[in-house]
Motif scaffolding. Sequence first.
Motif, PDB file in Angstrom:
ATOM      1  N   TYR A 182       2.685   0.190  -2.075  1.00 34.37           N
ATOM      2  CA  TYR A 182       1.659  -0.800  -2.361  1.00 34.37           C
ATOM      3  C   TYR A 182       1.600  -1.133  -3.833  1.00 34.37           C
ATOM      4  O   TYR A 182       1.697  -0.286  -4.695  1.00 34.37           O
ATOM      5  CB  TYR A 182       0.302  -0.289  -1.880  1.00 34.37           C
ATOM      6  CG  TYR A 182       0.349   0.111  -0.456  1.00 34.37           C
ATOM      7  CD1 TYR A 182       0.575  -0.848   0.529  1.00 34.37           C
ATOM      8  CD2 TYR A 182       0.241   1.436  -0.070  1.00 34.37           C
ATOM      9  CE1 TYR A 182       0.668  -0.493   1.849  1.00 34.37           C
ATOM     10  CE2 TYR A 182       0.327   1.808   1.252  1.00 34.37           C
ATOM     11  CZ  TYR A 182       0.556   0.837   2.211  1.00 34.37           C
ATOM     12  OH  TYR A 182       0.650   1.199   3.503  1.00 34.37           O
TER      13      TYR A 182
ATOM     14  N   ASP B  46      -7.565  -4.486  -6.134  1.00 34.05           N
ATOM     15  CA  ASP B  46      -7.240  -4.228  -4.732  1.00 34.05           C
ATOM     16  C   ASP B  46      -8.127  -3.107  -4.212  1.00 34.05           C
ATOM     17  O   ASP B  46      -8.760  -2.392  -4.986  1.00 34.05           O
ATOM     18  CB  ASP B  46      -5.770  -3.833  -4.591  1.00 34.05           C
ATOM     19  CG  ASP B  46      -5.501  -2.536  -5.267  1.00 34.05           C
ATOM     20  OD1 ASP B  46      -5.412  -1.518  -4.565  1.00 34.05           O
ATOM     21  OD2 ASP B  46      -5.423  -2.515  -6.502  1.00 34.05           O
TER      22      ASP B  46
ATOM     23  N   ILE C  95      -7.481  -0.306  -2.639  1.00 34.36           N
ATOM     24  CA  ILE C  95      -7.112   1.097  -2.835  1.00 34.36           C
ATOM     25  C   ILE C  95      -7.600   1.569  -4.205  1.00 34.36           C
ATOM     26  O   ILE C  95      -8.233   2.629  -4.331  1.00 34.36           O
ATOM     27  CB  ILE C  95      -5.576   1.275  -2.751  1.00 34.36           C
ATOM     28  CG1 ILE C  95      -5.073   0.905  -1.371  1.00 34.36           C
ATOM     29  CG2 ILE C  95      -5.184   2.692  -3.096  1.00 34.36           C
ATOM     30  CD1 ILE C  95      -5.177   1.955  -0.336  1.00 34.36           C
TER      31      ILE C  95
ATOM     32  N   THR D  99     -10.930  -0.125   4.692  1.00 36.34           N
ATOM     33  CA  THR D  99      -9.749  -0.689   4.034  1.00 36.34           C
ATOM     34  C   THR D  99      -8.531  -0.596   4.943  1.00 36.34           C
ATOM     35  O   THR D  99      -7.773  -1.560   5.108  1.00 36.34           O
ATOM     36  CB  THR D  99      -9.474   0.074   2.724  1.00 36.34           C
ATOM     37  OG1 THR D  99     -10.618  -0.055   1.899  1.00 36.34           O
ATOM     38  CG2 THR D  99      -8.270  -0.486   2.021  1.00 36.34           C
ATOM     39  N   ILE D 100      -8.374   0.578   5.557  1.00 35.42           N
ATOM     40  CA  ILE D 100      -7.202   0.769   6.415  1.00 35.42           C
ATOM     41  C   ILE D 100      -7.246  -0.198   7.596  1.00 35.42           C
ATOM     42  O   ILE D 100      -6.263  -0.868   7.927  1.00 35.42           O
ATOM     43  CB  ILE D 100      -7.132   2.232   6.894  1.00 35.42           C
ATOM     44  CG1 ILE D 100      -6.825   3.142   5.713  1.00 35.42           C
ATOM     45  CG2 ILE D 100      -6.080   2.393   7.971  1.00 35.42           C
ATOM     46  CD1 ILE D 100      -6.964   4.605   6.014  1.00 35.42           C
TER      47      ILE D 100
ATOM     48  N   HIS E 249      -8.919  -2.959   7.795  1.00 38.66           N
ATOM     49  CA  HIS E 249      -8.774  -4.323   7.289  1.00 38.66           C
ATOM     50  C   HIS E 249      -7.294  -4.631   7.013  1.00 38.66           C
ATOM     51  O   HIS E 249      -6.804  -5.720   7.318  1.00 38.66           O
ATOM     52  CB  HIS E 249      -9.599  -4.473   6.012  1.00 38.66           C
ATOM     53  CG  HIS E 249      -9.491  -5.812   5.360  1.00 38.66           C
ATOM     54  ND1 HIS E 249      -9.942  -6.964   5.951  1.00 38.66           N
ATOM     55  CD2 HIS E 249      -8.970  -6.200   4.164  1.00 38.66           C
ATOM     56  CE1 HIS E 249      -9.706  -8.004   5.153  1.00 38.66           C
ATOM     57  NE2 HIS E 249      -9.113  -7.553   4.058  1.00 38.66           N
ATOM     58  N   TYR E 250      -6.627  -3.639   6.466  1.00 32.66           N
ATOM     59  CA  TYR E 250      -5.214  -3.811   6.176  1.00 32.66           C
ATOM     60  C   TYR E 250      -4.432  -4.022   7.465  1.00 32.66           C
ATOM     61  O   TYR E 250      -3.545  -4.863   7.550  1.00 32.66           O
ATOM     62  CB  TYR E 250      -4.686  -2.599   5.412  1.00 32.66           C
ATOM     63  CG  TYR E 250      -3.226  -2.675   5.048  1.00 32.66           C
ATOM     64  CD1 TYR E 250      -2.775  -3.634   4.157  1.00 32.66           C
ATOM     65  CD2 TYR E 250      -2.307  -1.796   5.594  1.00 32.66           C
ATOM     66  CE1 TYR E 250      -1.443  -3.724   3.815  1.00 32.66           C
ATOM     67  CE2 TYR E 250      -0.972  -1.881   5.256  1.00 32.66           C
ATOM     68  CZ  TYR E 250      -0.541  -2.843   4.366  1.00 32.66           C
ATOM     69  OH  TYR E 250       0.786  -2.930   4.030  1.00 32.66           O
TER      70      TYR E 250
ATOM     71  N   THR F 158      -5.274  -7.623   8.693  1.00 32.97           N
ATOM     72  CA  THR F 158      -4.842  -8.798   7.939  1.00 32.97           C
ATOM     73  C   THR F 158      -3.596  -8.572   7.114  1.00 32.97           C
ATOM     74  O   THR F 158      -2.998  -9.541   6.657  1.00 32.97           O
ATOM     75  CB  THR F 158      -5.952  -9.222   6.955  1.00 32.97           C
ATOM     76  OG1 THR F 158      -6.119  -8.159   6.010  1.00 32.97           O
ATOM     77  CG2 THR F 158      -7.257  -9.462   7.665  1.00 32.97           C
ATOM     78  N   GLY F 159      -3.207  -7.318   6.902  1.00 28.33           N
ATOM     79  CA  GLY F 159      -2.043  -7.052   6.069  1.00 28.33           C
ATOM     80  C   GLY F 159      -2.302  -7.249   4.592  1.00 28.33           C
ATOM     81  O   GLY F 159      -1.375  -7.349   3.805  1.00 28.33           O
ATOM     82  N   SER F 160      -3.571  -7.324   4.232  1.00 25.46           N
ATOM     83  CA  SER F 160      -3.873  -7.561   2.816  1.00 25.46           C
ATOM     84  C   SER F 160      -4.751  -6.452   2.273  1.00 25.46           C
ATOM     85  O   SER F 160      -5.671  -5.980   2.938  1.00 25.46           O
ATOM     86  CB  SER F 160      -4.600  -8.894   2.670  1.00 25.46           C
ATOM     87  OG  SER F 160      -5.322  -8.915   1.457  1.00 25.46           O
ATOM     88  N   LEU F 161      -4.435  -6.042   1.070  1.00 25.43           N
ATOM     89  CA  LEU F 161      -5.263  -5.036   0.409  1.00 25.43           C
ATOM     90  C   LEU F 161      -6.038  -5.652  -0.750  1.00 25.43           C
ATOM     91  O   LEU F 161      -6.744  -4.970  -1.473  1.00 25.43           O
ATOM     92  CB  LEU F 161      -4.387  -3.902  -0.132  1.00 25.43           C
ATOM     93  CG  LEU F 161      -3.947  -2.868   0.891  1.00 25.43           C
ATOM     94  CD1 LEU F 161      -3.004  -1.883   0.231  1.00 25.43           C
ATOM     95  CD2 LEU F 161      -5.125  -2.129   1.466  1.00 25.43           C
TER      96      LEU F 161
ATOM     97  N   THR G 294     -13.980  -5.035   7.729  1.00 17.70           N
ATOM     98  CA  THR G 294     -14.863  -5.510   6.674  1.00 17.70           C
ATOM     99  C   THR G 294     -16.285  -5.034   6.934  1.00 17.70           C
ATOM    100  O   THR G 294     -17.057  -4.830   5.990  1.00 17.70           O
ATOM    101  CB  THR G 294     -14.830  -7.046   6.596  1.00 17.70           C
ATOM    102  OG1 THR G 294     -15.061  -7.549   7.891  1.00 17.70           O
ATOM    103  CG2 THR G 294     -13.512  -7.528   6.065  1.00 17.70           C
TER     104      THR G 294
END
Lengths: 489, 125, 574, 142
Positions: free
Chosen positions: C70, C126, C128, C175-176, C178-179, C182-185, C197
Amino acid sequence: MSEHFPALQVLLPVLTAPLCLLLRHPTLVRVLSLAVTVGCLGISLALMEQAREVGTVVYEFGNWPRPLGIEYAVDTTNAFVLVIVSMIAAVVLPIGCRNSQVPEGREYLFYSAFLLCFGGLLGVAITGDVFNIFVFLEISSLATYILIAMGRDRRAIMAAYSYLIVGTIGATFLLIGIGLLYQMTGTLNIADLAVRLEDVKETRTVIVAFAFAMVGISIKLAVLPLHHWLPNAYTHAPPVVSAFLSATATKVAYYLMLRFIYTILGAGFVFDVLQFDVILTPLSLAAMFIGSLAAIYQTDFKRLLAYSSIAQIGYMTLGLSLNSELGAAAGIVHLFNHALMKGGLFLVAGCVLLRVGSTAIVDMRGLGSRMPLTASALVIAGLGMIGVPGTVGFVSKWALVSAALDQQAWQITVLILLSSLLALVYVWRLIEVMYLTEAPEGAERREAPPLYLIPTWILVLASVYFGFNTESTLGVARAAAHQLLGGAG
Amino acid sequence: MSEEGPLSEAPEVDEARGHRQAPQVDLHGREGHTLSAAESARIPAVGEGWFEQPSNINKIIWALVAVCVASVGADLFSLYHKHGHYGFQEWIGFDAFYGFVSCVLLVLVAKQLRKVSMRDENYYD
Amino acid sequence: MTEGAALIDGGARLAAMLPPGWIMMLGALVVPLLRGPVRQGWMLALPVLGLFQMLALPLGSEMSATFFAYELELLRFDSIARAFGLVFHSAAILSVVYAMKNDSALEGSAALVYSGSAISAVFAGDLITLFICWELTAVSSVFLIWASGNERANRSGMRYLIVQVGSGVLLLAGTIIHYAETGSLAFDHLGLVGFGTGLIFVAFGIKAAFPFLHNWLQDAYPNATVTGTVFLSAFTTKLAIYALARGFAGTEILIPIGAVMAVFPIFYAVIENDLRRVLAYGLNNQLGYMVVGVGIGTEFALNGTVAHVVAHVIYKGLLFMSMGAVLYRVGTVKASELGGLYKSMPITTLLCIVGAASISAPLTGGFVSKSMIVSAAAEEHYTVVFLVLLLASAGAFLYLGIKVCFFAFFGQDRGFRVKEAPLNMLIAMGGAAALCLGIGMFPGTLYGLLPYPVDYVPYTVSHVVTILQLLLFSVLAFAFLRKAGLYPPELRSTLLDSDWIYRRMLPWINDGLAFAYNRAVDRGLGPARGLLSQVMSTVERIHRPDGVLGNPWPTGATTLWAAIMLFALLLLSY
Amino acid sequence: MTFLSNVAGLWNYWAVITLMMIGLYIMISRGNLVKKLMGMNIFQVSVIMLYVSMGKVAGGTPPILIEGAEDVAYSNPLPHVLMLTAIVVGVATTAVGLALVVRVKEAYGTVEEDEVVAIDQATDREEAAAARAAEAAHGEGA
C-alpha cells in the motif's frame, strides 16, 4: 576481487578458524574473528546486490564447469540467508564467550569453533552441490556441539550430546537422500539434478530419497516431533551461542528445505504427487500451539524462548506448506524477522544472566527498574513476537495471513491469530514479572554493560526499523520466492 | 489524594483573618509553597474583599441591570438596523428574552435531573 | 555557539524531510535522557520547530511511503489540514509552556508523542496512516491520565484506553471493509454509504464524544494530571472533528446528533461539582456545534467548524489551564470547596474570565467563530437547530463561563490563601488569552486560514447587540436565580451518566449471568465445567517443564520419532 | 523378478538396510551413551556401504586408468571419494561425541542416559519448585 566473493564468503571464516588456533592471543583472535565476520557481512551484502542484478551468481571452483566441478550458486534466496547469517554473527560476536565455561586464556577455542560454525552455515547456504551441503552441514554441526557444550551448566554437556546424536541422524538421513538422488541421476549439482530428475521423478528411489532428505532436514529445522534437541541446547548454551544459533542454524535448515522442495524436486512433485503438505501443515499448526503453550508454562526465560522458537518455526513451515509464492515469501521474510527478534531476546537473556546470575523468570522480578534498558529491549522484541504493528513480527504475520487468505484457508488464518494470542500470554507474563512485581530484596540495580547492550539494542531497533521499512525485507523475500518458484529471475 | 484529608489537615496560618493555607497537590510531589506571613497579610481577610461587600454586589447587579436595559433599549428605540434570518429575530428584545428564559429553564430542569442522577461522591468506588 | 548553530541547522534539514508531527514524536524519545533546563528547552523547541517546519511547507505538498503493497500518504498538506495543524501546534506550544515545571519524563514524552501523533493524523492522506496515528494518540494520551498515580485515575485511564483503542479497532475494521468494498484506502470524503464507512463513522463518533458515546471524556479528563488535562483537551476530540469534516461533511444525521450534543451536557454542567468535569461537559457541548457544522456541510458551515475548532482549542485550553492552576495551588477544583480565590490569584482570575468570555462574547475568538455555525444553520433553514444552538450559546456561556469563574474565584470565600500560579503557567495562560482576544479582534487572519473563501462579517451592530442581549440576560438570569435562591447549591456528588451503563449496569448483568450460570452449573452443568477445568489442567500438566510436551525427551525418543516420520512420509507417498 | 531374485539381486541393499536398522535400534533402545555412539557409527557405516556399493559397476575394474586398454569398464570412483569425506566426518563426530561422554562422566558420574536425565530432571524440578516457592512468598508479601 569481487568475482571471488562467493568463494571468499566461506573460505574466509573456515580458514581463519585454524589460524585462531595457532595464534591463541585472546585480543588478536578476537579482533581477527570480528574482522572476518564483518568482512563476510560486507561480502554477503555485495553478493545480494549482484544476485539481484544478474539473477544467479555462479562461481565454479577451479573453473571446472557444471556438473563436473563444484560450483557455488547465489540467487536471491540464499543471498538473503547469507545476509541473515553474517549479519547476526557480526552483531553478536563482539560479546564473545562471557558467561560460558571457557577458561581464561583459551577463548581462542571459542572463536575458532564459532568461525567454523559460521563458515559451515554460510557454506550450506551458498553451495550449489548437494554433497557439499552435507559436508558444510557437518562442519557447522560439529562446531555447534562444541559451542553448546561451553555452557555454564553441566546440563549443557548433555544437551550437546543429545544434539550430537540427533543431529548426526539428521545429517546422515540427508546423506542417504543425497546418495539415492545421485544413484538415479549421476550428478550432485543442484541445477543439474533438477534437470535430470525430470525423467525419473516418479520412481520409488526418488520418493525414498525425498523422504530421507525431508526427515533429515526436519530434524535440523526442529519441526515439531523432531524438535526435542532444541530446548535444552538453546537453554544451556552460552547466551551468545543461543542467540546466534536460534537466529541462523534453523534458518539455514529452512533454506535447505526450500531448496530441496522448490529447486531440486519441484513444488508440483512434492505437494501434488507426494502430498507433503498433508504432513507438514498439521505439524506446523501443532508446533505453533504446542510451542507457544509450552513457552507459557516454562519457568526459565531461555527455555521459554526456545519453545517460542519452535512455535515460530511452525509459522515458517506453515508458509512453506501453503505451497504458493506468497507462502514461501512469508516463510523467507520470517527467517529474517525472527532472526532479529529471537537473536535480540537471547541477548537480553545474556544480559540477565550476566547481572542476575540466572535466567529463571522469578529472578527477573522488578527487572524494569533494575535493568531498564534490558527490560525495555525485551518488551520491544516481545511485542514483535506477538506481532504488534510497527514491529517485524507484524510484517511476518501479515505476510503469512495474506498468504493463507490467498489460498482461501480461513481456518488457518484463524489459527494463526489464535496462536498469536498465546504469544501475548507468554510475553505478558514476562512484562508482568519485570514491571509489575517488585524486585527481590537486596537485588542490585545494575544495567548490563554496553558490550551487551549495544548488540542487543541493534537487533531490537532493527526489529522496529524493519517493521516499517518492509521493502528491503518483504520485497526481497517476494523476489526470492518468485525466483524460487520458477519465475524469471 | 484522599477527599477529606488535605483540607482538614491544612495548617491554619492566620486564624484571626480566617486564612488557611492550601495543601500542595502538585505536579509530582514538589515542595509546598507556604505563604510567608507578609504575603499572607497582603491578601484581604475573609469577608473583607471588595467582591464580598453586599453593597458592592448590589452595585454590580444594578450595573448589570442597567446594561441589560440599555441593550434592550437599543432595540426599543431602533437605534440600529436589526437584521436576522428569521422574522422572530427582529422582535424587540428577542435575544434578551430567549437568553433569560432558556437559562432559567436549563437550571430548573437540571435541578430535576439532580434528583434522578445524583449519587454519593464515592458511588463508583 | 557555531557548533550549536550547525547542529541546529543539520537538525532542521533532517526535520524538513519528515511529515509534520514526526519531529515531536521522534524528539519525545529523547526527552527521558535529558534533565532540567535542557529538557525544558528541548520540549519547547520541538513544537516550535514543528510549527516552523509546517509553515515552510507549500500548500499541496505530499509525501508518501510504501507499506506492504500500500502506498501510504503520510502528508497531504491542504488548507483544512493547515488550519488544524496550526492550531494543534499552537496548543502544543502553550501546553508545553504550561507544563514546563512538570519534571516527569514519562508524562513529557507521552504528551509530545500524543500531540505529534494528533498532528500527523491531521496530515494523513489515507486510512491506514490515520489508523496508526489514531491508535498512537490513544495509547500515548492514557499516560497523561495514569501519571496522576492514584487508584481512581488508574481505573479511569483503563476505561479511557479501552474506549479509545476500541474506536481504533472499529476504524481498522471499517477501513478493511471499506477497502474490500471499494478498493480505496484514500481518506477523502467517505459518506455513509456502506457497512465499512458506518464503522468508520462510529469510530469517529466515539472520539468526537457523540451522545451516549461521550462519557470517556468526562470520566477521564478530570482524572488526568494538572498539565495532562490541558494536552488532552486540545487534541483527541478535535482530531475526531477533523476526521468527520474530512470524511462525512454534509452527512445529515450529524445535525441532530450535534444539536443533542450541544444541549444535554449543559444540564450536567449546571449540577456538576468538579469544575474540571464541568469544563469537560462544556467541551462536549462545544463539540456539538462543530458536529452540526460538519453535518450542514456547506462551505460556510465547514469554515465555521474549522474556525470554531481553532478558537475552541485555545479558549478551552485556557480554561483548563486556569482550573489546573487552581488545582495545583489549592489542591481541589470542587466548586463546593472553592471561592474567593481572586484575592490570592488575581492574574489567574483575570485570565480565566477572558477564557470564559471567549466562549461567545464579542471581541473574542468564540464570537467570530461560533456565530458562523449558527448562521449557517439559519441559512440552511434548520430552524429548530438554530434555536437549540442559540439556547446552548446562552447556557454554555452562563454555566461554563460564569459558573467556573464565579465559584472558583468569587462566591463565598473559603479562606484559601495561596500563591499566584507559577510564572510559566501564567505565561501559557497569557499567551492563550492573547490569542483569544487577537482572533476576536482581528478575525481576518483566522478567516484567511479557512479552507474556503470567507465573506462573513461578524462585527455588525445587529449581531453584536443581539449576542450581548443574549449573554447579558444569561448573566442576569444567573443573578436572579442566585438571589431568588433557585440556583442549585454546589454539592459533593457523583452524577450518573452514560458511563453508568458500563460501570454499573454491565457488571450487574454480568453478575446476574454469573449467578444464573453458577446455579445452572450446580444443577447439572457441573460435569461440563469439571471437564473444562480438567482440560485446562491437563493442558498445563503436559506443557509444564516437567510435562510431556514441555520437557525434552531423551535422544532415543527423538530418534524413534524420526523413524516414525520417515515411515509416515514413505507411506503417504506410496 | 521374483521375490527371491529381488532379495538376492539387491542383497547389498538388504545388508545396508539391516545395518541401518541395527544402528537406529541401538540408538533408540540403548541408554548407555557410549553404546549410542557405537549405534550411530554402525548407522553411518551403513550409509558408507550404500554409497560404495552403488558405485560398483557390474564387471567393472577398480577405477584406475589402465594405459592403452580399450573397452574397460571402470567402477564409478566418485562415491568412493565422497565417502572418504563422510568417513572423516564420521570420525570427527565420534571423537566429539566421545569427548562429550567423558565430560558427562566427569560431571554426572555416570554414562547411562536415564540416570543423567533423572539427575537433570531433579535439577529442573528443584529449580521449578524454588521458582514456585519464590513466587508464593512474593504473593504473600504483596
